[in-house]
Design a protein around this motif. Structure first.
Motif, short mmCIF file in Angstrom:
data_model
loop_
_atom_site.label_atom_id
_atom_site.label_comp_id
_atom_site.label_asym_id
_atom_site.label_seq_id
_atom_site.Cartn_x
_atom_site.Cartn_y
_atom_site.Cartn_z
N ASN A 198 0.82 -1.21 0.00
CA ASN A 198 0.00 0.00 0.00
C ASN A 198 0.85 1.27 0.00
OD1 ASN A 198 -2.14 -1.79 0.18
ND2 ASN A 198 -2.44 -1.49 2.38
N GLU A 199 2.04 1.20 0.66
CA GLU A 199 2.89 2.38 0.80
C GLU A 199 4.05 2.41 -0.19
OE1 GLU A 199 4.11 3.06 4.82
OE2 GLU A 199 2.13 2.56 5.66
N GLY A 200 4.14 1.41 -1.06
CA GLY A 200 5.21 1.39 -2.05
C GLY A 200 6.57 1.00 -1.48
N ILE A 201 6.57 0.28 -0.37
CA ILE A 201 7.82 -0.20 0.23
C ILE A 201 7.80 -1.72 0.15
CG2 ILE A 201 9.25 -0.24 2.32
CD1 ILE A 201 7.94 2.41 3.12
N VAL A 202 8.31 -2.23 -0.97
CA VAL A 202 8.25 -3.66 -1.26
C VAL A 202 9.60 -4.13 -1.79
CG1 VAL A 202 5.78 -3.70 -1.75
CG2 VAL A 202 7.38 -3.13 -3.58
N LEU A 203 9.77 -5.46 -1.78
CA LEU A 203 10.98 -6.05 -2.32
C LEU A 203 11.01 -5.91 -3.85
CD1 LEU A 203 11.10 -9.41 -0.33
CD2 LEU A 203 12.64 -7.47 -0.01
N PRO A 204 12.20 -5.84 -4.43
CA PRO A 204 12.32 -5.95 -5.88
C PRO A 204 11.77 -7.30 -6.35
CG PRO A 204 14.34 -5.09 -4.95
CD PRO A 204 13.50 -5.56 -3.80
N LYS A 205 11.24 -7.34 -7.57
CA LYS A 205 10.58 -8.55 -8.04
C LYS A 205 11.45 -9.81 -8.01
CE LYS A 205 7.19 -8.35 -10.71
NZ LYS A 205 6.19 -8.11 -11.80
N PRO A 206 12.71 -9.77 -8.46
CA PRO A 206 13.51 -11.01 -8.42
C PRO A 206 13.65 -11.59 -7.01
CG PRO A 206 14.59 -9.35 -9.79
CD PRO A 206 13.46 -8.66 -9.07
N LEU A 207 13.70 -10.72 -6.01
CA LEU A 207 13.81 -11.18 -4.62
C LEU A 207 12.49 -11.77 -4.14
CD1 LEU A 207 16.37 -9.50 -4.95
CD2 LEU A 207 15.99 -8.58 -2.66
N ALA A 208 11.40 -11.09 -4.49
CA ALA A 208 10.08 -11.58 -4.08
C ALA A 208 9.80 -12.95 -4.71
CB ALA A 208 9.01 -10.57 -4.49
N GLU A 209 10.22 -13.12 -5.94
CA GLU A 209 9.99 -14.40 -6.62
C GLU A 209 10.78 -15.53 -5.96
OE1 GLU A 209 9.06 -12.73 -11.15
OE2 GLU A 209 11.12 -13.26 -10.56
N LYS A 241 -1.41 -20.12 2.77
CA LYS A 241 -1.92 -18.75 2.76
C LYS A 241 -0.84 -17.77 2.35
CE LYS A 241 -4.01 -15.27 5.79
NZ LYS A 241 -4.35 -14.91 7.21
N MET A 242 0.36 -17.94 2.90
CA MET A 242 1.45 -17.04 2.57
C MET A 242 1.87 -17.21 1.11
SD MET A 242 3.24 -14.63 3.88
CE MET A 242 4.74 -13.71 3.56
N LEU A 296 11.28 -15.83 -2.84
CA LEU A 296 10.62 -16.17 -1.58
C LEU A 296 9.59 -17.29 -1.76
CD1 LEU A 296 9.84 -12.83 0.32
CD2 LEU A 296 11.13 -14.78 1.20
N LEU A 297 8.89 -17.25 -2.88
CA LEU A 297 7.76 -18.16 -3.08
C LEU A 297 8.12 -19.63 -2.88
CD1 LEU A 297 4.79 -18.46 -3.73
CD2 LEU A 297 5.36 -18.34 -6.17
N PRO A 298 9.17 -20.15 -3.52
CA PRO A 298 9.47 -21.58 -3.31
C PRO A 298 9.87 -21.92 -1.88
CG PRO A 298 11.18 -20.50 -4.64
CD PRO A 298 10.04 -19.56 -4.55
N GLN A 299 10.34 -20.94 -1.11
CA GLN A 299 10.69 -21.21 0.28
C GLN A 299 9.46 -21.56 1.11
OE1 GLN A 299 12.97 -17.95 1.86
NE2 GLN A 299 14.67 -18.24 0.43
N PHE A 300 8.31 -21.03 0.72
CA PHE A 300 7.07 -21.35 1.42
C PHE A 300 6.36 -22.54 0.78
CE2 PHE A 300 7.95 -17.04 2.75
CZ PHE A 300 7.60 -17.06 4.08
N GLN A 301 6.41 -22.62 -0.54
CA GLN A 301 5.76 -23.74 -1.22
C GLN A 301 6.38 -25.08 -0.84
OE1 GLN A 301 6.26 -22.36 -5.28
NE2 GLN A 301 4.10 -21.74 -5.42
N ALA A 319 2.04 -15.04 -4.41
CA ALA A 319 1.80 -15.27 -5.84
C ALA A 319 0.77 -14.31 -6.43
CB ALA A 319 1.35 -16.71 -6.06
N THR A 320 -0.27 -14.03 -5.68
CA THR A 320 -1.38 -13.24 -6.25
C THR A 320 -1.32 -11.76 -5.94
OG1 THR A 320 -2.79 -13.65 -4.31
CG2 THR A 320 -2.89 -15.25 -6.11
N THR A 321 -0.65 -11.39 -4.86
CA THR A 321 -0.65 -9.99 -4.43
C THR A 321 0.74 -9.38 -4.40
OG1 THR A 321 -2.63 -10.34 -3.08
CG2 THR A 321 -1.31 -8.38 -2.59
N TYR A 322 1.65 -10.02 -3.69
CA TYR A 322 2.94 -9.37 -3.42
C TYR A 322 3.84 -9.32 -4.65
CZ TYR A 322 6.80 -7.59 -0.64
OH TYR A 322 7.79 -6.79 -0.13
#
Length: 606
Positions: A194-205, A261-262, A207-212, A267-270
């Motif tokens: 909401n505030e524009g303080i997010v991880l760069p996309k390659p880093l966010a991507e 959930k995470m 993260l996903l397999p670490q939870f999956q 995948a859908t929002t972050y």
């Protein structure tokens, strides 16, 4: 009851007044030096009590760290959820201790007490300053976060004990705390969106397999079922069945839904809302935030521009030394072709993870036998070489170190990442072992835990610039230890030093000068023989941890500068073993405090 308390209070006041009166009368007969000594002693005692209380009270905010260092009463607790109330509570805590510390007379302190005062005063001020930046909106990344620590604990291969029935119950309670914490992480990351303080996309991507990885269809396939596979023999059949049922329910009813959930949120929002830019300078108030990160990680007053220029000069110097190695081994092509040769030739790499681990175990024996040439101290704790666990190997660093248990129940661990064998060349064996183990991280961190005179907050605290600066300085001792006799092993030393020099350029490039991720990858490939996979992981690490990568070279420079100062000031009296003892014996220190301490020591040696 109130009357009884009042009586005690009055008696206490009268006793105190009586003591003051007696002291005043006695003081008439004491010399001024004795009075000063008594005052200093009282202040030192007050300081020692304060820092010990601070350490014990601060564990409430770090229950995972408490487990690592052996405070078992926290083994059933997890990190507190990310809430405004909890952040405010922490800020109040640090401000309270800052006020209590300031009430002590620093002029009455000396030796370890003075160092403790200076360290805690600096730490508290810096921590309080950091509350102005919304780091809680970036609570995890592909490199670090309590989510990975939790998985390590649940694997029964880390610090979480699984020896008694209570140990097993403790982890269940800790896991329930993890689920609550993870929900708050999602809320914080949503606020970041909401505030524009997010991880760069390659880093966010990443993260996903670490939870999956933890989303399973049966409990037996979960990493968190590992403790059940090794239930102690002394447990009764009833206990074993109870724990099996409890852990199965924990995994399927709580952990899998939380990870699902995470994963869905990522995948859908972050990830769709993560950013294309990579530097902190592109975040709100990002320039000041990065300057804070530099100060926090290096403890030095250097600007991003100054550090960038230092890095460029070091990269150029090391490239020239690499050219010398190329000529020494008789390679006829260009330096760039030499890099390609080192990257692609099978002769420089191991065929299996087992061969890689065995090679490092052999180097361990070689180095351990030579360390006494330059050191008159060594930790009691040993260390072992292990492969990085599969669940975190893809995003983990090429190597790392985990400190031993203070009580001696667990050795230090020198982790080698076997995920990609082409990222682990043979020529890194000696330099990487020196850095991560002896006399690098293992010496410094294990010794710090073993020094009896250090207060707990210093035994188990630290500074990246000191720890990594020491480890890189330790690499520079290789030739003095009789290592690096093979030109390729010397190239390995240069390769590792080049990595740290490039970090100065890239970290400041990303977070201060607008460099892109690809620009950083291209720069590293052009100036080293590192594998693309290793380069990519390094680049994404610098993006995730602004300022951290600056600590290595800047810390090494400062320690080498202090060695040169001591050698010049003491001349024939200079003893390299004693110098190393002085650097290590008081634990990790901020560089300005270390410099002042070493110069005081030099004055006593003349």
């Amino acid at each position: 009851m109130k009357k009884f308390k009042l009586t005690l209070l009055v008696a206490g006041v009268l006793s105190a007044l009586s003591a003051c009166s007696n002291t005043a009368n006695n003081n008439l007969n004491k010399p001024q030096s004795a009075l000063i000594s008594e005052t200093a002693s009282v202040t030192t005692q007050q300081l020692n009590r304060l820092v010990e209380q601070y350490f014990m009270d601060s564990l409430q905010f770090s229950p995972l760290d408490a487990t690592y260092i052996g405070y078992s009463q926290y083994n059933n607790q997890f990190t507190a959820p990310i809430t405004e109330q909890n952040r405010a509570q922490q800020l109040t805590f640090y401000k309270d201790y800052q006020q209590r510390l300031a009430a002590l007379d620093q002029q009455q302190l000396s030796g370890q007490a003075l160092l403790s005062y200076e360290i805690l005063a600096r730490d508290l001020a810096l921590t309080i300053e950091g509350f102005q930046f919304p780091s809680y909106l970036l609570p995890i990344d592909q490199m670090s976060g309590a989510h990975n620590t939790f998985a390590g604990f649940g694997s029964a291969q880390s610090a979480q004990p699984f020896a008694s029935y209570q140990d097993y119950e403790n982890f269940i309670a800790r896991a329930e705390g993890f689920v609550i914490w993870l929900s708050s992480v999602q809320d914080a990351m949503q606020q970041g969106v909401n505030e524009g303080i997010v991880l760069p996309k390659p880093l966010a991507e990443k993260l996903l397999p670490q939870f999956q990885a933890h989303i399973v269809t049966s409990a037996e396939h979960s990493l968190f079922y590992s403790p059940i596979k090794q239930l102690p023999e002394q447990f009764t059949a009833v206990q074993k069945q109870q724990l099996t049922d409890q852990y199965s329910a924990l995994i399927m009813d709580k952990l899998v839904p939380a990870y699902t959930k995470m994963s869905e949120f990522l995948a859908t929002t972050y990830i769709p809302n993560s950013r294309a830019t990579v530097g902190y300078s592109d975040l709100p108030n990002g320039k000041a935030w990065y300057e804070y990160q530099i100060k926090k990680n290096t403890t030095l007053s250097l600007s991003a521009d100054e550090i960038h220029e230092i890095g460029l000069k070091e990269v150029s110097r090391i490239l020239n030394e690499m050219k010398t190695v190329k000529e020494t081994v008789g390679f006829k092509g260009s330096l760039s072709e030499f890099f390609t040769h080192l990257r692609d030739s099978d002769e420089f790499y191991f065929d299996t993870p087992e061969q890689l681990i065995a090679a490092y175990e052999a180097v361990k024996l070689k180095i351990d036998a030579r360390v006494p040439k330059l050191f008159n101290i060594a930790p009691k704790a040993d260390y072992v070489v292990k492969a990085v666990e599969d669940f975190r190997a893809e995003s983990a660093a090429g190597a790392s170190y985990q400190s031993p248990a203070p009580d001696g129940s667990r050795p230090g661990i020198f982790y080698i990442n076997t995920f990609n064998l082409k990222a682990q060349p043979k020529f890194l064996l000696e330099t990487l072992s020196i850095h991560e183990a002896a006399p690098g991280h293992h010496f410094q961190i294990a010794l710090q835990q073993e020094v009896q005179s250090l207060p707990e907050f210093r035994k188990f605290g630290g500074y990246t610039v000191f720890a990594e600066g020491w480890a890189l300085y330790a690499e520079s001792l290789g030739k003095e230890l009789g290592l690096f006799t093979d030109p390729y092993m010397w190239y390995g030393r240069l390769s590792d030093e080049q990595l740290r020099a490039m970090r100065l350029v890239l970290d400041t490039g990303f977070h201060s000068k607008g460099w892109t991720r690809q620009q950083g990858i291209d720069y590293m490939l052009a100036n080293s023989s590192m594998a693309l996979s290793d380069v990519t992981a390094e680049v994404e690490r610098y993006i995730a941890w602004p300022g951290q990568a600056l600590s290595y070279k800047l810390g090494q420079f400062k320690i080498q500068e202090l060695r040169d100062y001591c050698k010049q000031a003491l001349g024939d009296k200079f003893d390299i073993k004693e110098f190393h003892t002085q650097i290590l014996i008081d634990g990790a220190l901020p560089m300005p405090i270390l410099e002042a301490k070493i110069k005081r020591w030099v004055d006593t040696q003349r």
